[in-house]
Write an enzyme that holds these catalytic residues in place. Sequence first.
Site, PDB file in Angstrom:
ATOM      1  N   GLN A 172      20.752 -26.546  11.382  1.00  0.00           N
ATOM      2  CA  GLN A 172      20.437 -25.216  10.846  1.00  0.00           C
ATOM      3  C   GLN A 172      19.704 -24.327  11.850  1.00  0.00           C
ATOM      4  OE1 GLN A 172      17.280 -24.627   7.547  1.00  0.00           O
ATOM      5  NE2 GLN A 172      19.217 -24.027   6.644  1.00  0.00           N
ATOM      6  N   GLU A 231      10.737 -17.525   5.888  1.00  0.00           N
ATOM      7  CA  GLU A 231      11.538 -16.759   4.948  1.00  0.00           C
ATOM      8  C   GLU A 231      10.654 -16.133   3.860  1.00  0.00           C
ATOM      9  OE1 GLU A 231      15.238 -19.030   4.475  1.00  0.00           O
ATOM     10  OE2 GLU A 231      14.928 -18.664   2.356  1.00  0.00           O
ATOM     11  N   HIS A 247      17.439 -21.112  11.771  1.00  0.00           N
ATOM     12  CA  HIS A 247      16.687 -20.228  10.882  1.00  0.00           C
ATOM     13  C   HIS A 247      16.834 -18.818  11.430  1.00  0.00           C
ATOM     14  CE1 HIS A 247      13.439 -18.378   8.694  1.00  0.00           C
ATOM     15  NE2 HIS A 247      13.174 -19.490   8.051  1.00  0.00           N
ATOM     16  N   PHE A 293      12.867 -17.139  -2.462  1.00  0.00           N
ATOM     17  CA  PHE A 293      13.293 -17.697  -1.181  1.00  0.00           C
ATOM     18  C   PHE A 293      14.807 -17.653  -1.103  1.00  0.00           C
ATOM     19  CE2 PHE A 293      11.468 -20.059   2.372  1.00  0.00           C
ATOM     20  CZ  PHE A 293      10.140 -19.730   2.249  1.00  0.00           C
ATOM     21  N   HIS A 320      16.316 -24.977  13.878  1.00  0.00           N
ATOM     22  CA  HIS A 320      15.237 -25.242  12.935  1.00  0.00           C
ATOM     23  C   HIS A 320      15.284 -26.609  12.272  1.00  0.00           C
ATOM     24  CE1 HIS A 320      12.101 -24.164  10.148  1.00  0.00           C
ATOM     25  NE2 HIS A 320      12.883 -24.311   9.105  1.00  0.00           N
ATOM     26  N   ARG A 370      20.339 -19.353   4.839  1.00  0.00           N
ATOM     27  CA  ARG A 370      20.058 -19.177   6.267  1.00  0.00           C
ATOM     28  C   ARG A 370      21.300 -19.129   7.145  1.00  0.00           C
ATOM     29  NH1 ARG A 370      14.877 -23.234   6.266  1.00  0.00           N
ATOM     30  NH2 ARG A 370      13.545 -21.727   5.203  1.00  0.00           N
ATOM     31  N   LEU A 376       8.515 -19.816  14.281  1.00  0.00           N
ATOM     32  CA  LEU A 376       9.086 -19.398  13.008  1.00  0.00           C
ATOM     33  C   LEU A 376       8.327 -18.262  12.335  1.00  0.00           C
ATOM     34  CD1 LEU A 376      11.447 -20.448  11.210  1.00  0.00           C
ATOM     35  CD2 LEU A 376       9.670 -21.377   9.762  1.00  0.00           C
ATOM     36  N   ARG A 382      20.803 -26.360   4.458  1.00  0.00           N
ATOM     37  CA  ARG A 382      19.652 -26.572   3.573  1.00  0.00           C
ATOM     38  C   ARG A 382      19.087 -25.242   3.101  1.00  0.00           C
ATOM     39  NH1 ARG A 382      14.102 -26.474   4.212  1.00  0.00           N
ATOM     40  NH2 ARG A 382      14.070 -26.411   6.491  1.00  0.00           N
TER      41      ARG A 382
HETATM   42  C1  LIG Z   1       7.829 -24.170  11.722  1.00  0.00           C
HETATM   43  C2  LIG Z   1       8.457 -24.843  10.536  1.00  0.00           C
HETATM   44  C3  LIG Z   1       8.243 -24.351   9.259  1.00  0.00           C
HETATM   45  C4  LIG Z   1       8.834 -24.962   8.157  1.00  0.00           C
HETATM   46  N1  LIG Z   1       8.598 -24.463   6.909  1.00  0.00           N
HETATM   47  C5  LIG Z   1       9.117 -25.101   5.824  1.00  0.00           C
HETATM   48  C6  LIG Z   1       8.839 -24.652   4.512  1.00  0.00           C
HETATM   49  O1  LIG Z   1       8.102 -23.692   4.291  1.00  0.00           O
HETATM   50  N2  LIG Z   1       9.393 -25.324   3.471  1.00  0.00           N
HETATM   51  C7  LIG Z   1      10.213 -26.404   3.660  1.00  0.00           C
HETATM   52  O2  LIG Z   1      10.685 -26.963   2.676  1.00  0.00           O
HETATM   53  N3  LIG Z   1      10.472 -26.870   4.904  1.00  0.00           N
HETATM   54  C8  LIG Z   1       9.935 -26.247   5.985  1.00  0.00           C
HETATM   55  N4  LIG Z   1      10.203 -26.734   7.239  1.00  0.00           N
HETATM   56  C9  LIG Z   1      10.929 -28.010   7.378  1.00  0.00           C
HETATM   57  C10 LIG Z   1       9.995 -29.172   7.053  1.00  0.00           C
HETATM   58  O3  LIG Z   1       8.673 -28.832   7.354  1.00  0.00           O
HETATM   59  C11 LIG Z   1      10.353 -30.432   7.821  1.00  0.00           C
HETATM   60  O4  LIG Z   1      11.721 -30.683   7.719  1.00  0.00           O
HETATM   61  C12 LIG Z   1       9.598 -31.627   7.246  1.00  0.00           C
HETATM   62  O5  LIG Z   1       8.229 -31.335   7.175  1.00  0.00           O
HETATM   63  C13 LIG Z   1       9.836 -32.890   8.040  1.00  0.00           C
HETATM   64  O6  LIG Z   1       8.962 -33.875   7.570  1.00  0.00           O
HETATM   65  P1  LIG Z   1       9.098 -35.386   8.035  1.00  0.00           P
HETATM   66  O7  LIG Z   1       8.027 -36.140   7.337  1.00  0.00           O
HETATM   67  O8  LIG Z   1      10.490 -35.830   7.849  1.00  0.00           O
HETATM   68  O9  LIG Z   1       8.855 -35.346   9.607  1.00  0.00           O
HETATM   69  P2  LIG Z   1       7.665 -34.717  10.526  1.00  0.00           P
HETATM   70  O10 LIG Z   1       6.655 -33.985   9.742  1.00  0.00           O
HETATM   71  O11 LIG Z   1       8.359 -34.013  11.615  1.00  0.00           O
HETATM   72  O12 LIG Z   1       6.953 -36.012  11.099  1.00  0.00           O
HETATM   73  C14 LIG Z   1       7.579 -36.881  12.021  1.00  0.00           C
HETATM   74  C15 LIG Z   1       6.621 -37.997  12.345  1.00  0.00           C
HETATM   75  O13 LIG Z   1       7.279 -38.982  13.120  1.00  0.00           O
HETATM   76  C16 LIG Z   1       6.458 -39.374  14.174  1.00  0.00           C
HETATM   77  N5  LIG Z   1       7.306 -39.883  15.256  1.00  0.00           N
HETATM   78  C17 LIG Z   1       8.463 -39.353  15.709  1.00  0.00           C
HETATM   79  N6  LIG Z   1       8.938 -40.104  16.711  1.00  0.00           N
HETATM   80  C18 LIG Z   1       8.073 -41.123  16.889  1.00  0.00           C
HETATM   81  C19 LIG Z   1       8.002 -42.227  17.770  1.00  0.00           C
HETATM   82  N7  LIG Z   1       8.927 -42.449  18.713  1.00  0.00           N
HETATM   83  N8  LIG Z   1       6.946 -43.064  17.667  1.00  0.00           N
HETATM   84  C20 LIG Z   1       5.990 -42.856  16.749  1.00  0.00           C
HETATM   85  N9  LIG Z   1       6.013 -41.832  15.882  1.00  0.00           N
HETATM   86  C21 LIG Z   1       7.035 -40.985  15.957  1.00  0.00           C
HETATM   87  C22 LIG Z   1       5.678 -38.135  14.527  1.00  0.00           C
HETATM   88  O14 LIG Z   1       4.496 -38.447  15.218  1.00  0.00           O
HETATM   89  C23 LIG Z   1       5.400 -37.559  13.147  1.00  0.00           C
HETATM   90  O15 LIG Z   1       4.267 -38.163  12.602  1.00  0.00           O
HETATM   91  C24 LIG Z   1       9.626 -26.116   8.343  1.00  0.00           C
HETATM   92  C25 LIG Z   1       9.830 -26.629   9.617  1.00  0.00           C
HETATM   93  C26 LIG Z   1       9.268 -25.990  10.704  1.00  0.00           C
HETATM   94  C27 LIG Z   1       9.555 -26.552  12.068  1.00  0.00           C
END
Ligand SMILES: Cc1cc2nc3c(=O)[nH]c(=O)nc-3n(C[C@H](O)[C@H](O)[C@H](O)COP(=O)(O)OP(=O)(O)OC[C@H]3O[C@@H](n4cnc5c(N)ncnc54)[C@H](O)[C@@H]3O)c2cc1C
Length: 585
Positions: free
Chosen positions: A242, A257, A244, A115, A357, A288, A254, A399
Amino acid sequence: MIKTYDVVIIGAGGAGLRAAVEIPKEYSCAVISKVFPPRSHTGTAQGGVCAALGNMEEDSWENHAFDTVKGSDYLGDQDAIEVMCQDAVRAIIELEHMGMPFSRNEDGKIAQRKFGGHTKPADPADPYGKRIPVMRACYSADRTGHVMLQTLYENCIKNQVSFFSEYFVTQLLVENGVCSGVVAMDISTGEIHTFHAKAVVFATGGYGRAFQITSNAHVGTGDGTNLVYRAGLPLEDMEFFQFHPTGLWRLGILVSEAARGEGGILKNKDGERFMQKYAPTVMDLAPRDMVSRAIITEIREGKGIRGSDGTDYVLLDVSHLGKKVIDEKLPEITGFARTYLGVEPTKEPIPIQPTAHYAMGGIPTDIDGRVFANEKGDIIKGFYAAGECACVSVHGGNRLGTNSLLDIIIFGRRSGKAVAEFIKTADYSPLPENTEEQTRKEIEALKTSTGKESILNIRTELQVMMMNKCGVFRNEKELKEGIEELKQLKERYKNISIQDKGNIFNTDLMEAIELGNLLDSAEATLYSAENRQESRGAHTREDYTNRDDENWMKHTFITKANGSEPKITYKPVVITRYKPMERKY
Ligand SMILES: Cc1cc2nc3c(=O)[nH]c(=O)nc-3n(C[C@H](O)[C@H](O)[C@H](O)COP(=O)(O)OP(=O)(O)OC[C@H]3O[C@@H](n4cnc5c(N)ncnc54)[C@H](O)[C@@H]3O)c2cc1C
């Protein structure tokens, strides 16, 4: 109505669920999510989660830590980075034992792949000399986040966590440095509830929806970061957003990578492998920020391909990998190319462009998720944050791919553990008076407004402005214009109205509130970006092209002032063993 739980976690992505698993069953724990938990954005993560397991070739956590520090352009706090990289190996094995189905190598061990920015020394005797890509990303085909989230959800159910699915949090209750809960709306009925808790954890994800082209799901509207900002608390390093390099052209969806990790190549309109010029040792597997800049530079020099609508793209070619590798290791992303662009990746290259991203900045915390009240390090009692909404800071200015899924499981767990310890002795802090009044008033005002402004127009204009004025390349003139445009958009926002006046699944109302959150997230980003007069990581200033360690080796803390311009203060970067060097690949 008041609901009382020892712990309330906002967000059912990887960070929130990993925290919830740590709360012992004898305490009550609620997880609130505005979407059904497994639909959180974590579920869309494709490429992998990294740890120096050394299953495919020799590797060490120190290699990983050095890469992360260098990838962050020396803005990441090195103590936090060491904690994350050192604990990564244990954390991955733990996930496997929780039931996460990783892809396997020929020995039956967890498979790993290359990666961007993940390297090891070409010569072990010269650890900081020439470095070559290393296989460090653990994965489940290109559905890593999906299986991670399902696994964590199952473990939460087993741990008797209570879920409030499709509840929308509208208010953070903090007073005098103490957090006592949140206010949320039940989306299915419109009822307002106060959640009274000994400890609150924010795990609300990012705000990519502030940009026109983004990989983020529609829910990525920065609600959590904004509630903190609105409560008068600081946000850290918001200028670092960031891009991507490989989003599907025009759509932003997306293309992981992992495509380049498996051997995919970027090409310009002349078929030239242009990354050779920008990062001669790691080429397409550069971090990135560098690859995104390279793509935009190629396009600016006329080496992009002009689409029918006048916008430009470059090409990502995976066709030489063969059908077997593509079908087994990259099924989902190649499926997206077929479905959305009508391109057959086994035969032809995929049109791509950089896509907004990931938020490196966010709610400032220590390594146990405790939220800082200011740059001096005072803590808000009973308030924690983890995941993309938080800034520990392990990602600094940029990142590395696969470090976010790692961040959410490491710091989600650490926050959960810190909370479990805290609630052993903590009591419920009193709720502020009339907790729900603010939310009720705001909702009432939106429902009765006869304003003529449309949510869709303001949101689209915001997204286009952020893309053009606060994107991969930035300069003072455009950032200042962006700030002025934002002020006007915020004025117009006061005049929006919604058509649906009802209580049941009022998505009109939610979109209105989310737009308010996006406007504030954009404000923090624009002001922080205008203020930082250097280029570092993802923050590239055309008018200050160099990294300036003497003046800018520090974290930005931005606080919303009442009425006037936001206030900016600074916090020093923690350096342990890695001295800042020029960042070349
Ligand atoms: C398409 C894509 C692919 C990716 N691929 C990778 C990868 O391969 N490897 C890697 O390391 N990272 C990857 N990332 C980044 C990574 O997935 C995310 O940064 C990470 O999963 C975020 O997790 P989180 O638990 O912080 O938030 P999230 O998974 O975004 O969850 C946020 C939560 O908050 C809740 N929420 C938000 N606002 C409110 C509100 N007002 N009231 C109630 N609930 C609320 C939502 O409902 C949700 O449950 C990727 C990101 C994307 C977008």
